[in-house]
Design a protein around this motif. Structure first.
Motif: not given
Length: 1064
Positions: A542-548, A694-700, A738-751
């Motif tokens: 699924l890498v390279g297919v962000p909507d999946q 970058a996005p995974l570290s920036d979000s903590g 442990f707050n992934i469920s609250k913070l996750v976004s499509p960009a973070l899901a792809s990352a």
């Protein structure tokens, strides 16, 4: 056909010597005039010594008995129907027969000979016959039932002077009711489908919706007749002769459910209004010289299209004693509908099932088989579906399984052009506007596997898995099969199928997404890595297919802890050993800054990356006098290097670089040498790594530390070097993990998807070694080691040795061996040549040519090169593939099954392991070891993996599962659901007969010659090759050894680094 288990009671009868022994039970001359004839199948489990069939020359687990005929068991194969090859068994020891009148099975000591008027008994056996420990006396017959123990040496193991038990236990007895022919007053013969119709009537009465059952099952009388005959094609039923089947009264016609049977043309004609059927479709049956072939011709109007099987001429002028009618698959919407709806089949647990072929009826089969609609049932409750396959027929799948148009479906499949393309536009397609949520994905092949030599143009890589993931609200189903997504693979070719349902968890758990951080931490007592292996494999597709990418996060909502087996995945790439475990680092990148405080968080895994742009500062153009290079060498010399040769570096977010908002720089710290913060920058993370770090570290959510090999960095800094400088990323839980469920976004899901795909895991052969290598398998107790595959790649002795060693095989340690020897106790290629360890099961060309489906059904399924055959011929490791159960003989097999079996010395139980999935027996699928000196050091003990190489080159995407029954000394690892390896029934006969000197496998060369011979033989006929699903070869033949592979920095990485240096 009707099968039923009869709860027979043990019974014995004493007959006087002057009586005809069987007169009260069976008469071999005068058979009753009945429209129904019965036969029996006795399903058995032998005590240890296998029971060999005279007809197949292989061990059996069932005995098929025709009525009125005694079957002899003894030691002499020439004079017996079944043989125990043991000197304590008489040449003709006993006989077993089926009384069709009373529906009972009997055994008698000795051998009976029949004449036209009497039956006389021959001398009884020397060591006797025992039923449930009681000896069958002279002149006595004894009835057998389910649970009966039959011994042909002694009845009581505890007091047996012989010391062994030879015989079997009756698992169950199945009675088959078969229709027979009767002769009318005019003397003509016609077929009476009494048994078939009786069986159907019983099912109509017992069904919940009789009308629906009639409509589904009785749409075509000829179809039922062909189906019924096909199921019995190898049972030598003399009642079904070609003349009887083809005979019809010349001017009579019969109607049934809107269908007309026209006797003059031997066709079954449907009414014009019948939905999706041709107005004049029917079957014509012709007889082949092979008793396993009678092909049905589709008749449309007055024209006839004949599909001819190879190797046998077709003629209706020569009657035969036996025949088969192979119902050809008709491409029409009505006949492409599944036979059953509303059926939910229980999962198989620690074994696999087979797919149900189109002529089978599950209610009348001794085996458990399954269809694709049954696996998806009920489709109305599905929330989303993920499929990975090689070839696909999506239109058939959507129609046959009645997929709702709104259902989200992701299908990853093979396409050589798209999978090798680096363009994001080539990664996906949406082929159907009326299915807007169906997306087809083409997983990317990494350039590194082709070594930059354009081998990608010659089929070096293949997306070959067969995986289904079905998500519902309360559970998720994982299906692993060997069948591609097409009608012929599911309806006409034998394939393996395994699945398991996993419940929904109370809260999402993200830790199981990540692999164990080192091989030392593998938990041998559980299958907790099932989620990690599944998520890692899906993420690579699924890498390279962000909507999946959301699929990976969805997996965290389910509990995979009770998985029945261990997953084995292969992902294309060149792999190095797992990196050493580092619990704590000095510098972490999290919350968009580098911190030196300890996090005290769990290590989740490691990622192998690189440093790009090192040469920019240290080449002659930027460092003319070499001052920067000298300073770099001085800093590295003073830094602390670990025992593994690793040097920790600092990762810093470069927020002021406009060329890439995700840029991350790599620097070496030495506060004593440098006054500007104690760092000297050497380069950057590659763009495809920085985009998710970058996005995974920036979000903590996560924290990262990094290590390099300093000698590699210095080598890359030198003028003229293009080698890659490896960088090891360690991934830890971040402050907000442990707050992934609250913070996750499509960009973070792809990352997150990219990270899970990049985490280091063992793949291919190394994964097999990770699962099986730690068990102490007793080599002296091994009974067989086999691999049955529809494709055999460029196999040689080193690969054979590597595969055997990966499964835990070890050499017998001789006293003169020194433990300091790196190869001490390891299986090697030289030992493989002297004493071959594994048997390859692959059909001979004769078996393919004489199959009921003909050679066209196998031509594009089987793959075996002539060069490989010539290379392996002298090893004598090839064995013929005989399908099992018997009703699958004559149909192609597309299975990939391996087994290593051991026999317990203390009891009759067996242990070992079984694999099933998509891996063929090839280095492209499992990986080819590379034996050049490893660049990266590791804590791995290479003495145990020397034959497995210092690196592993894998070309294909593959997926499978291993079921393990551990040895008794590892009883604390015992699987919960499996206690005996023999409970797993293989799809081919074991032991398989070894190739005779004149036998050759069904190689491409042999099949091409057979097709050419067919064309010459049938040049006056209209020969039409079947519409087949072509299997692309796993690999090119001569990719055998790869030495001294050097991975260079990619040009794209160089350009990216130059832009970053120019913007900083």
């Amino acid at each position: 056909m009707s099968d039923s288990d009869y709860p027979l009671q043990n019974n014995s009868k004493r007959l006087r010597p002057d009586q005809y022994l069987f007169n009260s039970l069976v008469s071999p001359i005068k058979k009753p005039k009945s429209t129904i004839s019965s036969s029996a199948s006795i399903h058995i489990k032998t005590f240890g010594t296998p029971l060999i069939s005279k007809s197949t020359c292989s061990s059996i687990d069932s005995i098929h008995l025709q009525p009125w005929k005694p079957y002899t068991i003894g030691r002499d194969r020439r004079r017996c129907d079944f043989a125990f090859e043991h000197r304590q068994v008489s040449k003709q020891h006993c006989q077993i027969y089926f009384d069709a009148n009373n529906k009972k099975v009997f055994v008698v000591d000795g051998v009976l000979s029949f004449s036209s008027s009497e039956c006389s008994r021959v001398r009884v056996s020397l060591n006797g016959v025992f039923v449930d420990g009681v000896r069958v006396g002279n002149g006595e017959i004894k009835e057998l039932s389910a649970g009966s123990e039959i011994s042909v040496v002694c009845g009581n193991e505890g007091v047996c002077s012989v010391g062994v038990r030879i015989g079997f236990v009756v698992d169950r007895i199945v009675i088959h009711a078969n229709p027979v022919s009767v002769i009318d007053e005019s003397g003509s013969s016609k077929l009476v489908n009494a048994g078939l119709l009786s069986s159907k009537c019983r099912r109509i009465l017992s069904s919940d919706d009789p009308v629906l059952y009639i409509r589904e099952c009785f749409t075509n009388p000829c179809e039922l007749r062909a189906k019924y005959a096909s199921r019995n094609r190898l049972k030598n039923n003399s009642c079904f002769t070609p003349a009887k089947f083809l005979s019809r009264p010349a001017s009579k016609s019969h109607s049934c459910e809107g269908l007309t049977i026209n006797g003059s043309k031997n066709t079954c004609l449907s009414n014009a209004g019948k939905q999706s059927l041709h107005a004049s479709y029917g079957h014509n049956c012709t007889v082949s010289e092979s008793n396993a072939e009678l092909l049905c011709r589709s008749v449309i109007g007055d024209s006839v299209n004949v599909r001819v099987a190879v190797g046998n001429s077709i003629s209706i002028d020569k009657p035969r004693d036996t025949y088969t009618c192979e119902e050809k698959f008709v491409q029409s919407d009505e006949l492409l509908k599944p036979k059953k709806r509303g059926v939910c089949v229980p999962p198989p647990g620690n074994k696999f099932y087979l797919n149900r072929l189109h002529f089978m009826d599950n209610c009348q089969s001794d085996e458990v088989n399954v269809t694709l609609p049954e696996l998806l049932y009920p489709v109305e409750t599905l929330k989303q579906v993920f499929i990975a396959t090689f070839t696909s027929d999506l239109s058939w799948f959507l129609s046959y399984c009645e997929i709702p148009a709104h259902l989200p479906i992701a299908v990853a499949c093979h396409n050589a052009e798209r999978c090798w393309s680096s363009s994001p536009d080539k990664r996906t397609s949406r082929p159907y506007s009326n299915f807007p949520n169906l997306v087809v994905i083409y997983p990317q092949f990494p350039e590194v596997i082709s070594f930059g030599k354009e081998r990608k143009k010659f089929g070096i890589a293949c997306h070959h898995p067969k995986l289904f993931v079905l998500q519902r609200d309360d559970s998720i189903r994982v299906i692993i099969t060997s069948a591609n997504l097409g009608p012929k693979q599911w309806l006409q070719v034998t394939n393996t199928v395994w699945w398991q349902d996993f419940p929904r968890s109370n809260v999402p758990d993200y830790v199981p997404l990540f692999a164990k951080s080192s091989t030392e931490e593998v938990n041998l007592d559980s299958k907790s890595d099932f989620a990690s292996q599944l998520a890692g494999f899906m993420a690579t597709l699924l890498v390279g297919v962000p909507d999946q990418a959301h699929w990976i996060l969805e997996l965290t909502k389910f509990d995979f802890s009770n998985a029945s087996g261990h997953l084995v995945a292969s992902v294309p790439g060149i792999y190095s050993p797992m990196h050493p475990y580092i619990s704590e680092s000095l510098h972490y990148l999290t919350d968009d800054r580098c911190t030196s405080r300890p996090l005290k968080c769990m290590l989740l895994g490691s990622v192998e990356a690189s440093v790009v742009g090192i040469s920019h500062l240290f080449r002659t153009s930027a460092d003319s006098n070499g001052a920067l290079l000298k300073r770099l060498a001085r800093v590295i010399r003073k830094c602390h290097v670990s025992a593994y040769g690793l040097l920790e570096v600092i990762l810093r977010r470069s927020l002021n670089i406009g060329a890439d908002a995700n840029a991350i720089s790599v620097a070496i710290s030495n506060s004593e040498e440098l006054s500007d913060g104690g760092c000297i920058q050497v380069g950057f993370l590659p763009k495809d790594v920085a985009k998710w770090v970058a996005p995974l570290s920036d979000s903590g959510l996560l924290a990262f530390s990094a290590y390099i090999y300093p000698k590699e960095v210095l080598a890359c800094a030198l003028e003229g070097s293009n080698n890659k400088a490896h960088l090891i990323l360690y991934v830890y839980q971040g402050p907000n993990f442990f707050n992934i469920s609250k913070l996750v976004s499509p960009a973070l899901a792809s990352a997150m998807c990219c990270l899970v795909a990049s985490i280091q895991r063992c793949s291919g052969l190394w994964r097999l070694h990770e699962i099986l290598g730690h068990y102490k398998w007793p080599e002296q107790s091994e009974t067989d080691f086999t691999f049955g595959s529809s494709s055999v790649g460029a196999v040689n002795a080193p690969f054979l040795a590597a595969f055997s060693a990966a499964t835990g095989k070890r050499s017998v340690q001789f006293s003169e061996s020194e433990e300091s020897d790196p190869d001490w106790g390891c299986w090697s290629a030289s030992q493989e040549l002297r004493n071959p360890s594994i048997r390859i099961i692959f059909p001979t060309i004769e078996r393919v040519k004489t199959a009921s489906c003909g050679i066209w059904a196998s031509k594009y399924i089987l793959c075996f090169s002539q060069k490989t055959w010539l290379r392996l011929k002298h090893l004598r490791i090839l064995h013929d593939a005989i399908p099992h159960p018997i009703d699958r003989i004559g149909h192609p097999m597309h299975v990939k099954v391996a087994r290593r079996r051991f026999q317990s010395r203390t009891d009759t139980s067996s242990f070992g392991w079984v694999y099933c999935g998509s891996h063929n027996f090839s280095a492209a699928a499992w990986g080819r070891p590379i034996h050049s000196s490893p660049v990266i050091k590791s804590n791995e003990d290479f003495r145990s993996k020397s034959v497995l190489g210092s690196r592993l080159h894998i070309c294909n995407y593959e997926f499978g599962i291993v079921f393990i029954v551990p040895p008794s000394e590892d009883i604390h690892h015992t699987e919960k659901h499996q206690s005996n390896l023999d409970d797993i029934t293989l799809p081919f006969v074991i032991p398989a007969p070894r190739y005779r000197p004149m036998d050759t496998p069904a190689t491409k060369f042999a099949m091409s010659n057979a097709v050419a011979a067919l064309a010459m033989q049938e040049r006056h006929r209209n020969v039409e090759s079947a519409d087949v699903e072509e299997e692309i070869p796993d690999e090119e033949e001569e990719v055998l050894e790869v030495q001294n592979v050097l991975i260079e920095e990619k040009e794209d990485d160089k350009v990216y680094a130059e832009k970053l240096w120019g913007s900083s």
